[in-house]
Design a protein around this motif. Structure first.
Motif, PDB file in Angstrom:
ATOM      1  N   HIS A  42       0.851  -1.227  -0.094  1.00 12.02           N
ATOM      2  CA  HIS A  42       0.065  -0.111  -0.019  1.00 12.02           C
ATOM      3  C   HIS A  42       0.759   1.093   0.076  1.00 12.02           C
ATOM      4  O   HIS A  42       0.580   2.134  -0.622  1.00 12.02           O
ATOM      5  CB  HIS A  42      -0.923   0.139   1.010  1.00 12.02           C
ATOM      6  N   LEU A  43       2.049   1.200   0.719  1.00 12.85           N
ATOM      7  CA  LEU A  43       2.990   2.323   0.601  1.00 12.85           C
ATOM      8  C   LEU A  43       3.619   2.739  -0.845  1.00 12.85           C
ATOM      9  O   LEU A  43       3.646   3.841  -1.334  1.00 12.85           O
ATOM     10  CB  LEU A  43       3.913   2.164   1.894  1.00 12.85           C
ATOM     11  N   TYR A  44       3.926   1.524  -1.497  1.00 11.23           N
ATOM     12  CA  TYR A  44       4.413   1.454  -2.753  1.00 11.23           C
ATOM     13  C   TYR A  44       3.497   2.005  -3.624  1.00 11.23           C
ATOM     14  O   TYR A  44       3.749   2.806  -4.564  1.00 11.23           O
ATOM     15  CB  TYR A  44       5.097   0.186  -3.082  1.00 11.23           C
ATOM     16  N   ALA A  45       2.185   1.645  -3.682  1.00 14.30           N
ATOM     17  CA  ALA A  45       1.148   2.136  -4.423  1.00 14.30           C
ATOM     18  C   ALA A  45       0.999   3.502  -4.078  1.00 14.30           C
ATOM     19  O   ALA A  45       0.721   4.442  -5.123  1.00 14.30           O
ATOM     20  CB  ALA A  45      -0.260   1.426  -3.890  1.00 14.30           C
ATOM     21  N   ALA A  46       0.955   4.008  -2.951  1.00 11.83           N
ATOM     22  CA  ALA A  46       0.577   5.461  -2.708  1.00 11.83           C
ATOM     23  C   ALA A  46       1.607   6.229  -3.333  1.00 11.83           C
ATOM     24  O   ALA A  46       1.645   7.448  -3.843  1.00 11.83           O
ATOM     25  CB  ALA A  46       0.491   5.797  -1.271  1.00 11.83           C
ATOM     26  N   ALA A  47       3.231   5.775  -3.254  1.00  9.64           N
ATOM     27  CA  ALA A  47       4.244   6.307  -3.751  1.00  9.64           C
ATOM     28  C   ALA A  47       4.401   6.571  -5.496  1.00  9.64           C
ATOM     29  O   ALA A  47       4.467   7.461  -5.835  1.00  9.64           O
ATOM     30  CB  ALA A  47       5.603   5.790  -3.429  1.00  9.64           C
ATOM     31  N   GLN A  48       3.668   5.588  -5.819  1.00  6.94           N
ATOM     32  CA  GLN A  48       3.431   5.354  -7.379  1.00  6.94           C
ATOM     33  C   GLN A  48       2.564   6.387  -7.631  1.00  6.94           C
ATOM     34  O   GLN A  48       2.936   7.377  -8.506  1.00  6.94           O
ATOM     35  CB  GLN A  48       3.324   4.217  -8.203  1.00  6.94           C
ATOM     36  N   ALA A  49       1.273   6.677  -7.123  1.00 11.09           N
ATOM     37  CA  ALA A  49       0.276   7.678  -7.156  1.00 11.09           C
ATOM     38  C   ALA A  49       0.833   8.895  -7.243  1.00 11.09           C
ATOM     39  O   ALA A  49       0.500   9.979  -8.087  1.00 11.09           O
ATOM     40  CB  ALA A  49      -0.684   7.308  -6.536  1.00 11.09           C
ATOM     41  N   LEU A  50       1.869   9.323  -6.164  1.00 13.46           N
ATOM     42  CA  LEU A  50       2.359  10.593  -5.907  1.00 13.46           C
ATOM     43  C   LEU A  50       3.383  10.934  -6.847  1.00 13.46           C
ATOM     44  O   LEU A  50       3.787  12.019  -6.806  1.00 13.46           O
ATOM     45  CB  LEU A  50       2.538  10.725  -4.339  1.00 13.46           C
ATOM     46  N   ASN A  51       4.115   9.766  -7.476  1.00 16.92           N
ATOM     47  CA  ASN A  51       5.329  10.158  -8.335  1.00 16.92           C
ATOM     48  C   ASN A  51       6.480  10.313  -7.413  1.00 16.92           C
ATOM     49  O   ASN A  51       7.265  11.389  -7.866  1.00 16.92           O
ATOM     50  CB  ASN A  51       4.849  10.963  -9.408  1.00 16.92           C
ATOM     51  N   LEU A  52       6.453   9.728  -6.222  1.00 13.33           N
ATOM     52  CA  LEU A  52       7.512   9.960  -5.371  1.00 13.33           C
ATOM     53  C   LEU A  52       8.430   8.939  -5.014  1.00 13.33           C
ATOM     54  O   LEU A  52       7.735   7.744  -5.167  1.00 13.33           O
ATOM     55  CB  LEU A  52       7.250  10.586  -3.740  1.00 13.33           C
ATOM     56  N   PRO A  53       9.693   8.741  -4.783  1.00 10.61           N
ATOM     57  CA  PRO A  53      10.540   7.667  -4.587  1.00 10.61           C
ATOM     58  C   PRO A  53      10.185   6.948  -3.180  1.00 10.61           C
ATOM     59  O   PRO A  53       9.869   7.559  -2.206  1.00 10.61           O
ATOM     60  CB  PRO A  53      11.925   8.206  -4.713  1.00 10.61           C
TER      61      PRO A  53
END
Length: 325
Positions: A42-53
């Motif tokens: 879920h953390l990775y999915a949120a990072a991808q949505a935000l375009n953040l590393p």
């Protein structure tokens, strides 16, 4: 080598803004050893949505910007931003209990929590009033909810009660216990030697000598007189409609309100983005964000992480203060 207190962070429910706030927090330096208890996917999915590393690492590992140490709590159902799935609620409650236990056992020096949706948890068949109450039961201690901004602190005698139940809940024992916890924790964790408590009356005009209600006369004043004799610095009972004027606030370190919506609207108006929720009375510092799950903002990239940032900063400060008290 990482320095600073060891803090546990439970971001809240999948689908809320909690996971993306953690990702934003990972981009900042926070001066502590932070461990997130959540589902890494879920953390990775949120990072991808935000375009953040983002890189999730094992608990205890050194973390740089864009990295989070994570204790995995796998959710059984996928995350869809803006939508809560009750089946994932057990994962959130388990993470909260694990973080609390870690604090009680000395694994962590404090705890930061994100928003939890009460209705979703109860829809999963889990009896849940709030995280404050859950942690109090786990630790076996009475607690007090206090919300704070840079310029204002408001503690609550009663919390999540229907308004019609508040007068019956306001007993002398509860009132006295609340004032003692507030005073003791302001001394222990905030370094205030003699904290000044401004106490709101329950009724309009603080009862106006019994014309508008007798709780002030029958319950509050006798307790306050007893505690003043012990050295407590107490003002009131104060009429709530004038207690928040600057001249009055300058004489108080905290305002003690009798119920949730008596004091919190003023506090949130005065500094919503910077407000945090502190649980007084626990054997460790616990600080939470002062906002809900914000489902309308989840996945949009518009949610501010300022309250979470302030919560981590304050929890770090309180943990350091407690270590030197």
């Amino acid at each position: 080598m990482a320095v600073g207190p060891r803090l546990a962070l439970v971001p809240g429910e999948p689908g809320s803004i909690g996971p993306e706030l953690c990702v934003r927090l990972a981009q900042r330096g926070h001066g502590c050893r932070l461990t997130v208890l959540a589902d890494p996917e879920h953390l990775y999915a949120a990072a991808q949505a935000l375009n953040l590393p983002l890189r999730c690492k094992a608990a205890g590992d050194e973390c740089a910007a864009g990295e989070l140490a994570v204790i995995p709590f796998r959710a059984p159902m996928p995350m869809h931003p803006g939508h809560l799935v009750p089946a994932n609620s057990a994962q959130v409650i388990a993470a909260l209990q694990r973080a609390g236990q870690g604090c009680l056992q000395g694994e962590f020096d404090g705890m930061v929590t994100g928003p939890v949706h009460k209705a979703a948890v109860n829809a999963a068949g889990i009896a849940y009033v709030g995280t404050t109450e859950l942690l109090a039961e786990q630790a076996g201690v009475p607690v007090v909810m206090m919300l704070a901004t840079e310029s204002l602190r408001v503690a609550l005698v009663t919390t999540h009660l229907p308004l019609r139940e508040v007068p019956d809940a306001l007993s002398p024992a509860l009132f006295e216990r609340t004032l003692r916890i507030v005073r003791d924790d302001l001394r222990r964790r905030f370094g205030l030697i003699e904290p000044r408590l401004g106490v709101l009356g329950l009724n309009p005009h603080a009862g106006e000598d019994g014309v508008l209600g007798r709780e002030e006369i029958d319950i509050m004043i006798p307790v306050m007189e007893k505690l003043r004799a012990e050295g407590f610095q107490l003002q009131g009972p104060l009429p709530a409609d004038t207690a928040f004027i600057p001249a009055r606030l300058a004489q108080c370190d905290v305002i003690v309100a009798m119920y949730h919506d008596q004091g919190l609207p003023v506090l949130k108006y005065s500094g919503f983005d910077n407000a945090v929720n502190i649980t007084l009375g626990l054997p460790y510092p616990r600080v939470a964000v002062d906002h809900g799950t914000a489902l309308d903002l989840a996945g949009t990239g518009r949610a501010s992480d300022e309250s979470l940032w302030q919560a981590v900063r304050l929890c770090r400060k309180l943990a350091l203060q407690g270590a030197t008290a």
